[in-house]
Scaffold this motif. Structure first.
Motif, mmCIF file in Angstrom:
data_model
loop_
_atom_site.group_PDB
_atom_site.id
_atom_site.type_symbol
_atom_site.label_atom_id
_atom_site.label_comp_id
_atom_site.label_asym_id
_atom_site.label_seq_id
_atom_site.Cartn_x
_atom_site.Cartn_y
_atom_site.Cartn_z
ATOM 1 N N SER A 33 0.830 -1.205 0.000
ATOM 2 C CA SER A 33 0.000 0.000 0.000
ATOM 3 C C SER A 33 0.866 1.258 0.000
ATOM 4 O O SER A 33 0.538 2.246 -0.662
ATOM 5 N N CYS A 34 1.973 1.224 0.740
ATOM 6 C CA CYS A 34 2.883 2.374 0.742
ATOM 7 C C CYS A 34 3.460 2.619 -0.651
ATOM 8 O O CYS A 34 3.581 3.771 -1.094
ATOM 9 N N PHE A 35 3.795 1.530 -1.333
ATOM 10 C CA PHE A 35 4.352 1.650 -2.679
ATOM 11 C C PHE A 35 3.315 2.159 -3.677
ATOM 12 O O PHE A 35 3.587 3.088 -4.460
ATOM 13 N N ILE A 36 2.115 1.577 -3.632
ATOM 14 C CA ILE A 36 1.092 1.918 -4.629
ATOM 15 C C ILE A 36 0.640 3.371 -4.474
ATOM 16 O O ILE A 36 0.328 4.040 -5.461
ATOM 17 N N MET A 37 0.599 3.869 -3.248
ATOM 18 C CA MET A 37 0.198 5.269 -3.062
ATOM 19 C C MET A 37 1.155 6.229 -3.766
ATOM 20 O O MET A 37 0.760 7.329 -4.178
ATOM 21 N N ASN A 38 2.408 5.831 -3.913
ATOM 22 C CA ASN A 38 3.411 6.728 -4.500
ATOM 23 C C ASN A 38 3.953 6.238 -5.839
ATOM 24 O O ASN A 38 4.931 6.784 -6.346
ATOM 25 N N ALA A 39 3.319 5.199 -6.390
ATOM 26 C CA ALA A 39 3.772 4.665 -7.673
ATOM 27 C C ALA A 39 3.395 5.606 -8.814
ATOM 28 O O ALA A 39 2.382 6.313 -8.758
ATOM 29 N N GLU A 40 4.208 5.601 -9.851
ATOM 30 C CA GLU A 40 3.939 6.430 -11.035
ATOM 31 C C GLU A 40 2.949 5.712 -11.950
ATOM 32 O O GLU A 40 3.251 5.372 -13.096
ATOM 33 N N VAL A 41 1.757 5.503 -11.417
ATOM 34 C CA VAL A 41 0.677 4.841 -12.153
ATOM 35 C C VAL A 41 -0.507 5.788 -12.195
ATOM 36 O O VAL A 41 -0.966 6.262 -11.154
#
Length: 245
Positions: free
Chosen positions: A184-192
């Protein structure tokens, strides 16, 4: 005074977040989750009110992000901390009661639950980026913090209202919870790039992905109840990947 209505609604979001934190640190994750959801409703309507009243302001933008850090960052982080602690010790950390009984020595101590607090850090960073990122006017880059909060807080609700041994075995596995935190930490800041649920017009042609998502979300809630919440967030993410945003 009318121009302050959006800020008042945002402040109610912040208030809900603070109440949720109090319940979370007391070990009442269900009540905490419901207060976060109420805060997210206020978060949705403050933006609508600002647009309807033509009351957008820089203060409103900053206040909105500060409120979201508390409601959709700190509160879910503490809930996750408590859940990881439960998966290790079998009971909530219940920080307030433990401190009242004599301090940290009364807590079954492990560093692993503190992994959950990374959600608050990632949410704060995501919101800071949103405030300065001009690319996010029509869509989002990275999972919005309210969506992530719904995903995290669906876990205790599923355990409470749709409990089964199979569900508990999955959700209350400490490594599942830690992995969920890190993802969740990654997806919140992913370039998606993810589509926003903002309707500029109501015609189907320019909003078909939004209408389809809402229709599938309602169907999921009817069929799956609380289990639908993480399913809806995953659906939102997958549909965004295949949309033109």
């Amino acid at each position: 005074m009318v121009k302050q209505i959006p800020n008042i609604i945002t402040s109610l979001n912040l208030l809900c977040g603070m109440v949720a934190i109090l319940f979370a640190i007391s070990g009442d994750l269900i009540t905490a989750s419901f207060f976060v959801f109420i805060g997210i409703v206020f978060d949705f309507f403050d933006g609508l009110a600002a647009r309807w009243l033509n009351a957008q302001s820089e203060i409103g933008l900053q206040l909105d992000s500060l409120a979201d850090v508390v409601t959709c960052g700190v509160a879910p982080a503490i809930v996750m901390l408590e859940m990881i602690h439960i998966s290790i010790s079998g009971e909530p950390m219940n920080i307030t009661q433990s401190l009242a009984l004599g301090g940290w020595n009364n807590i079954v101590f492990s560093y692993l639950p503190f992994t959950g607090l990374l959600i608050a850090v990632a949410a704060a960073y995501r919101l800071a980026k949103f405030n300065v990122d001009t690319r996010q006017t029509e869509s989002f880059i990275g999972l919005p913090t309210p969506a992530n909060a719904i995903f995290v807080l669906s876990l205790p609700l599923i355990l409470h209202f749709q409990h089964s041994e199979a569900i508990e075995e999955i959700i209350m596995n400490k490594w599942f919870l830690v992995a969920t935190t890190l993802v969740s930490c990654f997806i919140m800041n992913a370039e998606v790039r993810l589509f926003a649920l903002k309707f500029k017009t109501w015609d189907f042609g320019s909003n078909k992905i939004r209408y389809l998502f809402l229709l599938l979300s309602v169907a999921a809630i009817v069929m799956l109840q609380f289990i639908a919440l993480p399913v809806i967030i995953l659906l939102y993410f997958v549909m965004s990947l295949f949309s033109k945003n």
